[in-house]
Design an enzyme around this catalytic site. Structure first.
Site, short mmCIF file in Angstrom:
data_model
loop_
_atom_site.label_atom_id
_atom_site.label_comp_id
_atom_site.label_asym_id
_atom_site.label_seq_id
_atom_site.Cartn_x
_atom_site.Cartn_y
_atom_site.Cartn_z
N SER A 30 55.21 30.38 33.88
CA SER A 30 54.65 29.04 34.13
C SER A 30 53.72 29.05 35.33
O SER A 30 53.25 28.00 35.76
CB SER A 30 55.78 28.01 34.31
N HIS A 80 56.81 23.70 33.75
CA HIS A 80 57.69 24.83 34.02
C HIS A 80 58.89 24.82 33.06
O HIS A 80 59.20 25.84 32.44
CB HIS A 80 58.19 24.81 35.46
N GLU A 128 64.58 33.21 35.44
CA GLU A 128 63.30 32.77 36.04
C GLU A 128 62.30 33.92 36.21
O GLU A 128 61.11 33.73 36.01
CB GLU A 128 63.55 32.12 37.42
N HIS A 176 60.67 27.85 29.95
CA HIS A 176 62.03 28.14 29.47
C HIS A 176 62.22 28.04 27.95
O HIS A 176 63.03 28.77 27.39
CB HIS A 176 63.04 27.21 30.13
N1 HBI Z 1 68.64 21.51 37.45
N2 HBI Z 1 67.00 20.56 36.14
C1 HBI Z 1 67.56 21.65 36.69
N3 HBI Z 1 67.01 22.87 36.45
C2 HBI Z 1 67.55 24.00 36.99
O1 HBI Z 1 67.05 25.11 36.75
C3 HBI Z 1 68.69 23.88 37.81
C4 HBI Z 1 69.21 22.60 38.02
N4 HBI Z 1 70.31 22.44 38.79
C5 HBI Z 1 70.99 23.57 39.37
C6 HBI Z 1 70.35 24.89 39.10
N5 HBI Z 1 69.28 24.98 38.38
C7 HBI Z 1 70.91 26.15 39.71
O2 HBI Z 1 71.59 25.82 40.87
C8 HBI Z 1 71.87 26.92 38.78
O3 HBI Z 1 71.18 27.81 37.92
C9 HBI Z 1 72.84 27.76 39.52
FE FE Z 2 63.29 27.15 35.79
#
Ligand code: HBI
Ligand code: FE
Length: 271
Positions: A195, A130, A176, A135
């Site tokens: 994904s 994913h 997303e 991304h």
């Molecule tokens: N951590 N690894 C990872 N990937 C994410 O997409 C992610 C995260 N921590 C917080 C988060 N996304 C969301 O809470 C924020 O986009 C607000």
């Molecule tokens: Fe993501």
């Protein structure tokens, strides 16, 4: 060292992570069965992309050239030099402040493990398939790459003002699950769509609304099913352009009534 997992049920190796939640990818130590899982997931998605994926995303995938197995993050980072991004390995979901800090420094956190063979269609936590195939391709697009850094930079403001939830809605609906229009056809660019084989087919045929930032910042989402509704941009520069007014828009969304997932309002512009 001894960093704490953001939730106790996450499967990553948080104990080996640095205070910024990064760790070594150790690409040479990845077992062959994990590369095989990657190849199968990659093959299944590639079949769907010509019809369902946005052009900029497909160009990014071609650039990354990652059909053969789990990519080496250091080598893939070299392919992002033009937009100034690099990839860092993390154990999985990380706390918001660490996540925002990485994005605002143009570092994209990529989970360092892949799903089990029995989870090909769905898993709850993001894995490297994913994070990377979803991304990273769009990080080759200048407008999107600049937007994502700006998104991270607004994180601190959102945390100070109780608006992280509203900021997370923007990430959810655009990063997303975002779609774009190309020659009248709706195409996916969002990582959660591209994904997932099921979501890729569903997203391009589901209900679509024209992207309106204030609307998106109020729209709640569900994380446990296909999305009931998607927002469509015409160009990635729309995302970048909204950064200037994002702090104010977050406060307005924070003080407004949230819109439930999938709800369609009289003023909404259906596509
Ligand atoms: N951590 N690894 C990872 N990937 C994410 O997409 C992610 C995260 N921590 C917080 C988060 N996304 C969301 O809470 C924020 O986009 C607000
Ligand atoms: Fe993501």
């Amino acid at each position: 060292m001894n960093v704490i997992a953001p939730a106790p049920n996450l499967r990553g190796d948080y104990a080996s992570a640095a205070p910024d939640y990064t760790l070594a990818q150790r690409h040479a130590a990845i077992p062959e069965r994990d590369h095989a899982t990657w190849r199968e997931l990659h093959r299944r998605q590639m079949v769907l992309f010509p019809r369902h994926a946005a052009r900029a995303y497909r160009e990014g995938v071609a650039r990354l050239d990652c059909a053969d197995g789990i990519p080496d993050l250091a080598r893939a980072s070299e392919k992002l030099r033009e937009t100034g991004w690099s990839l860092v390995a993390v154990p999985g979901l990380i706390p918001e402040d660490a996540f925002f800090a990485h994005l605002s420094a143009r570092r994209f956190p990529v989970t360092n493990w892949i799903r089990r063979p029995e989870e090909m269609d769905y898993l709850e936590e993001p894995d490297i398939f994913h994070d990377f195939l979803g991304h990273v391709p769009l990080l080759t697009n200048r407008h999107f790459a600049d937007f994502l850094q700006g998104y991270g930079a607004v994180g601190e403001f959102a945390q100070r003002h109780g608006a992280v939830r509203m900021l997370a809605r923007l990430y959810w609906h655009m990063v997303e699950f975002g779609l774009t229009r190309e020659e009248g056809e709706v195409r996916a660019y969002g990582a959660g769509i591209l994904s997932s084989a099921k979501e890729t087919v569903h997203a391009t045929t589901a209900a679509h609304l024209r992207f309106v930032p204030a609307r998106v910042l109020r729209t709640e989402y569900r994380i446990d099913d296909l999305q009931p509704l998607y927002f469509v941009i015409d160009d990635y520069s729309e995302l970048f352009a909204l950064l200037d007014t994002l702090p104010k828009a977050l406060l307005r969304a924070r003080d407004a009534e949230p819109i439930p997932p999938g709800a369609i309002l009289p003023e909404d512009a259906r596509l």
